[in-house]
Scaffold this active site. Structure first.
Site, PDB file in Angstrom:
ATOM      1  N   HIS A 206       0.811  -1.223   0.000  1.00 44.74           N
ATOM      2  CA  HIS A 206       0.000   0.000   0.000  1.00 44.74           C
ATOM      3  C   HIS A 206       0.845   1.274   0.000  1.00 44.74           C
ATOM      4  CE1 HIS A 206      -3.394  -2.469   0.189  1.00 44.74           C
ATOM      5  NE2 HIS A 206      -3.651  -2.472   1.473  1.00 44.74           N
TER       6      HIS A 206
ATOM      7  N   HIS B  39      -9.812   2.113   0.014  1.00 48.01           N
ATOM      8  CA  HIS B  39      -9.711   1.003   0.967  1.00 48.01           C
ATOM      9  C   HIS B  39     -10.810   1.088   2.034  1.00 48.01           C
ATOM     10  CE1 HIS B  39      -7.960  -2.118   3.451  1.00 48.01           C
ATOM     11  NE2 HIS B  39      -6.913  -2.240   2.641  1.00 48.01           N
TER      12      HIS B  39
ATOM     13  N   GLU C 251     -11.741  -3.899  -3.212  1.00 52.50           N
ATOM     14  CA  GLU C 251     -10.800  -2.885  -3.693  1.00 52.50           C
ATOM     15  C   GLU C 251     -10.487  -3.092  -5.179  1.00 52.50           C
ATOM     16  OE1 GLU C 251      -7.383  -2.835  -0.825  1.00 52.50           O
ATOM     17  OE2 GLU C 251      -8.620  -4.412   0.067  1.00 52.50           O
TER      18      GLU C 251
END
Length: 360
Positions: free
Chosen positions: A109, A183, A321
């Site tokens: 991420h 997210h 996602e």
């Protein structure tokens, strides 16, 4: 400040005194989305149930301090690269790009301080066509190891009757890899309902998924068929129906935490549908991304207190996602995540909400 379908106010302050605002975009029937520039995050999403009762359906915090205290990605914009890159490195045009490892040996991420930990700028508010907020930031060359000066933009827009779209745009001054997504953790019974999502019925428009190793990196070889596995969500299926099946991939992920491969192409298309039998809320997800990461909230462990001081625990919410496939920069056989100068990265997510009647 209130103007039409938009309300703007203070949400808190950073340690240096900088004010972080919150912007609420309002639609019809009580539908509204609240966004904060810290992490360009969806802080609240209020939708009606089958009886018209409105409730917030995304996990998060009631004030800025909660977001600053722990990095949990609640509602955040993820970048530069959502999901994992193996070994925190990849080769681009013959040069090795070294990233900051923050998930065992891998980069996750965006690294140690991804886009979710940055304060974005509010650059535009608009009521046509539907209330919208535009946020921007510049990510300098070398941030978390990624090449290129990147100019990124996120647009949140509410459309009637009950639809939220998120559009990501970016340009770069040198070749790079980019993968942006949202997210949000969803519980269609309500973020404060104290109900798990295991009875939520999920449909995913995918025939294949990516099997992973012990560090959640896709295995070599082609995607696996979902047919005959606990990963077959082509028909509406309760999330808890097979989550405890004796399956190696479920053991490795402690549940679902896998990329589902969507139909190829750049057009907006149906990717998933989520139904909550108790509340009657329905969410349909459309995207132009090639993949959809389904995460069943396996690592929510009660260590984080969220909205209403409620401790978030396993299966309290799920994530859907839309994104590029994980570890794509290291996999020539995966759909490319490369962005070159002169190109404009543009990807979209649409969440459409409705309700269904009570179960028989």
């Amino acid at each position: 400040m209130t103007s039409g379908g938009i309300e703007r106010g203070s949400f808190g302050r950073l340690s240096d005194g900088t004010v972080v605002e919150r912007v609420t975009l309002r639609g019809a029937h009580g539908f509204e989305a609240t966004i904060i520039p810290f992490g360009a995050a969806l802080q609240a999403l209020v939708t009606p149930d089958r009886d018209g009762h409105c409730d917030d359906i995304v996990l998060g915090h009631d004030d800025l301090d909660g977001y600053l205290a722990q990095r949990k990605f609640f509602g955040a914009t993820i970048g530069r690269y959502a999901n994992r890159i193996a070994g925190a490195r990849f080769v681009l045009d013959g040069e090795t790009v070294r990233l900051d490892a923050n998930n065992g040996p891998n980069a996750l991420h965006g690294g140690l301080q991804g886009f979710d930990r940055k304060l974005w700028r509010i650059v535009e508010l608009s009521d046509d066509p539907g209330p919208a907020l535009v946020l921007e930031r510049e990510s300098p060359h070398g941030e978390e190891g990624y090449p290129g000066n990147l100019a990124a933009r996120v647009t949140y827009r509410v459309r009637n009757p009950m639809e939220l779209s998120i559009t990501y745009e970016a340009t770069t001054d040198r070749p790079t890899c980019l993968n942006l997504t949202n997210h949000s953790f969803f519980n269609l019974d309500g973020a404060r309902a104290e109900r798990q999502i295991l009875d939520h019925r999920l449909t995913i428009a995918s025939d294949h998924f990516l099997a992973v190793d012990a560090t959640a990196i896709p295995l070599t070889g082609p995607p696996r068929p979902v047919d005959g596995t606990p990963f077959d969500f082509r028909e509406p299926t309760a999330i808890g129906a097979r989550i405890r099946a004796d399956d190696e991939q479920l053991r490795l992920g402690r549940g679902y935490d896998h990329n589902f491969c969507l139909a190829s192409g750049m057009s907006l298309r149906f990717a998933a549908r989520l139904e909550a039998p108790r509340s009657g809320r329905v969410m349909e997800l459309l995207t132009d991304q090639p993949g959809l990461q389904f995460y069943s909230g396996n690592f929510l462990d009660g260590s984080t207190a969220g909205k209403g001081e409620r401790l978030y625990r396993q299966s309290d919410a799920l994530c859907l996602e839309p994104q590029a496939w994980p570890d794509t920069p290291n996999r020539a056989d995966f759909p490319s995540a490369r962005l070159d100068p002169g190109q404009t990265y543009r990807r979209s997510i649409v969440y459409r909400f409705s309700t269904i009647g009570a179960p028989p």
